[in-house]
Enzyme design. Structure first.
Site, PDB file in Angstrom:
ATOM      1  N   HIS A 180       0.642  -1.339  -0.036  1.00 54.35           N
ATOM      2  CA  HIS A 180       0.248   0.183   0.171  1.00 54.35           C
ATOM      3  C   HIS A 180       0.449   0.857   0.058  1.00 54.35           C
ATOM      4  O   HIS A 180       0.337   1.985   0.212  1.00 54.35           O
ATOM      5  CB  HIS A 180      -1.174  -0.406   1.038  1.00 54.35           C
ATOM      6  CG  HIS A 180      -2.042  -1.271   1.518  1.00 54.35           C
ATOM      7  ND1 HIS A 180      -3.091  -1.439   0.834  1.00 54.35           N
ATOM      8  CD2 HIS A 180      -1.315  -2.625   2.037  1.00 54.35           C
ATOM      9  CE1 HIS A 180      -3.348  -2.716   1.065  1.00 54.35           C
ATOM     10  NE2 HIS A 180      -2.184  -3.354   1.948  1.00 54.35           N
ATOM     11  N   SER A 232      14.786  21.274 -16.119  1.00 54.08           N
ATOM     12  CA  SER A 232      13.571  21.862 -16.259  1.00 54.08           C
ATOM     13  C   SER A 232      14.025  23.834 -17.004  1.00 54.08           C
ATOM     14  O   SER A 232      14.481  24.112 -16.533  1.00 54.08           O
ATOM     15  CB  SER A 232      12.775  22.826 -14.372  1.00 54.08           C
ATOM     16  OG  SER A 232      11.570  23.785 -14.836  1.00 54.08           O
ATOM     17  N   LYS A 267      16.254  21.756 -11.208  1.00 48.60           N
ATOM     18  CA  LYS A 267      15.722  20.556 -11.019  1.00 48.60           C
ATOM     19  C   LYS A 267      15.889  19.475 -11.966  1.00 48.60           C
ATOM     20  O   LYS A 267      17.122  19.567 -12.736  1.00 48.60           O
ATOM     21  CB  LYS A 267      13.823  20.700 -11.849  1.00 48.60           C
ATOM     22  CG  LYS A 267      12.675  20.898 -11.160  1.00 48.60           C
ATOM     23  CD  LYS A 267      11.745  20.489 -10.515  1.00 48.60           C
ATOM     24  CE  LYS A 267      11.495  19.178 -11.217  1.00 48.60           C
ATOM     25  NZ  LYS A 267      10.758  18.997 -10.905  1.00 48.60           N
ATOM     26  N   GLU A 327      10.334   8.335 -17.189  1.00 48.42           N
ATOM     27  CA  GLU A 327       8.799   8.839 -17.045  1.00 48.42           C
ATOM     28  C   GLU A 327       8.173   7.929 -18.259  1.00 48.42           C
ATOM     29  O   GLU A 327       7.201   7.781 -18.583  1.00 48.42           O
ATOM     30  CB  GLU A 327       8.896   9.865 -16.862  1.00 48.42           C
ATOM     31  CG  GLU A 327       8.780  10.435 -15.769  1.00 48.42           C
ATOM     32  CD  GLU A 327       9.399  11.963 -15.339  1.00 48.42           C
ATOM     33  OE1 GLU A 327       7.850  12.339 -15.419  1.00 48.42           O
ATOM     34  OE2 GLU A 327      10.482  12.632 -15.601  1.00 48.42           O
TER      35      GLU A 327
END
Ligand code: ARG
Length: 467
Positions: A159, A286, A292, A299
């Site tokens: 979980h 970024s 970043k 991804e």
């Protein structure tokens, strides 16, 4: 010999199609990539036609030379593909016939229906072998990362909540197992791809005495014992695309596994987990936020799952309710099949490269794995060893956890008096449970993350993957 165009419209049709029809129906823009396999199939077919006397020795040799020349031109990027010739089969045949008059005999007892089924099977066989190689590469990268960090422990999660400690290698080896099942599925799929459909003609075989066994053997359509494998029903053979569906289904499951590994990697690379550092080359910055470092590769790996699932559903939908036998609908199978093959192969490869360039942040892993709450189950097992029924032990440890929370102490900092206030069964040795090293040494069932067992599993995989 009179020059005849191999275009299927010749003879029956007075005029060629309009350009928008050509554009709508052509497949050369994507099926050109079957060219190597189309040439191989034609070479085997020509050799067989020679064997049964349809081609003279000179004709067969001229055809083989012509096909070879075409192959070299295509490989050199000098071959001009013509959309008005629809597909790879007719482009090659037209080029051949232009050079070699006997090329007009090559299509004897062959239809594009069995030809395209053959080309796709030949192409997919190679693709499966390449994909299996990439998956083994990813498995090796996982084993390598686990071995390099064999002492690193992390929390295991259910979980996405901390559950019990595991070794990092155990977590990584879970993916090695998943990928191995993917390989099994692909090898299994290969055995059904590896059946020769040539000789099925358009739908009903041929009246000529073809030697199908000869062709099958020449193209390597044989089982492990060298026995030729031929399709046994010409109607099935020209309309069957099960093999493509199976590959896309196996590819979809592989994509699921890759997406899970991607997701774990994304979580681990976040400041919140901070378990890993992915090398700069496998991340991007970024355009707005200077600090970043984004894990774009993984991804995209996760994101590409969508198109791989889509390809499977598209293929299933394509086949549903198709009347026997070949229908032009089937031309739509190729882009889906190619896309799945390209996508999962590239994703597998990139994920392996990324893992090879990933460092484990051992301090952050140790801090997280040091959470004593991860060993609450071990404390219940302690009570079980003293004879308490597990349900009761679970309840008692639950009360201990609640007490620790209330008093703002970590679980392993409670006093014996506090433990005994919950249950008298707790003894002086109870706190020994929280020795993480000892706790891990105890988890040595087959498949468990115990120290010895994980070393054993790593060694097994290293050996298996080095073969
Ligand atoms: N380009 C076609 C395909 O991919 C080849 C088979 C065409 N056969 C036919 N009878 N039109 O399916």
């Amino acid at each position: 010999m009179k020059k005849i165009s191999p275009v299927s419209r010749s003879g029956r049709f007075a005029r060629g199609p309009g350009t928008d029809v050509t554009q709508f129906t052509e497949s050369i823009s994507f099926d050109w990539r079957l060219w190597r396999h189309d040439l191989l199939g034609s070479l085997a077919h020509a050799a067989m036609l020679r064997k049964i006397g349809v081609l003279s020795k000179a004709e067969a040799a001229a055809i083989a030379r012509g096909l070879d020349q075409i192959g070299r031109e295509i490989a050199a990027g000098k071959f001009r593909w013509k959309p008005e010739l629809e597909d790879v089969h007719m482009n090659v045949e037209a080029a051949l016939t232009r050079r070699v008059p006997a090329g007009a005999k090559l299509h004897t007892a062959r239809s594009r229906n069995d030809q395209v089924a053959l080309d796709m099977r030949l192409w997919l066989r190679d693709e499966i072998v390449l994909l299996l190689g990439e998956i083994a590469g990813l498995q090796r990268a996982l084993v390598w990362l686990g071995e390099k960090n064999s002492a690193v422990l992390i929390p295991g999660y259910t979980h996405l909540q901390r559950a019990q400690p595991v070794s990092l290698a155990h977590h990584l080896l879970a993916y090695v197992e998943m990928l191995e099942r993917d390989c099994e599925r692909l090898r299994n799929c290969y055995s059904r791809v590896n059946v020769c459909p040539l000789g099925s003609g358009a739908i009903a075989g041929s009246t000529l005495p073809l030697d199908r066994v000869f062709v099958a053997k020449a193209l390597g359509f044989v089982d492990a014992n060298g026995k030729p494998r031929l399709t046994q029903n010409s109607m099935d053979a020209v309309s069957d695309r099960d093999f493509a569906v199976e590959f896309c289904a196996a590819g979809a499951l592989l994509a699921v596994h890759l997406s899970r590994l991607a997701e774990d990697t994304i979580l681990w690379a976040s400041a919140e987990f901070n378990f890993i550092k992915i090398a700069d080359a496998y991340t991007t910055g970024s355009s707005l936020m200077p600090q970043k470092k984004n894990p774009d590769i993984v991804e995209l790996a996760r994101g590409k799952t969508g198109r791989v699932f889509g390809n499977l559903v598209a293929l299933l939908t394509l086949l549903k309710g198709l009347p026997m036998t070949y229908n032009r609908d089937l031309q739509e199978d190729k882009e889906r099949l190619f896309d799945t093959a390209d996508t999962v192969r590239a994703t597998t490869r990139l994920m392996a490269a990324m893992l090879q360039n990933t460092k484990i942040n051992r301090a952050a892993c140790a801090a997280a794995a040091g959470d004593p709450a991860l060993l609450a189950t071990d404390l219940a097992d302690y009570l079980v060893r003293k004879g308490m029924p597990f349900r009761q032990a679970h309840h008692a440890v639950g009360a201990v956890v609640a007490l620790a929370e209330k008093s703002g102490k970590p679980l392993n900092r409670l006093t014996l008096a506090e433990l005994q206030a919950v249950d008298k069964t707790f003894g002086r040795d109870a706190m020994g449970v929280f020795d993480l090293k000892r706790a891990m040494a105890k988890r040595n069932l087959t498949g468990a993350p115990g120290t010895k067992e994980v070393v054993k599993q790593l060694a097994r995989w290293r050996e298996q993957l080095s073969e």
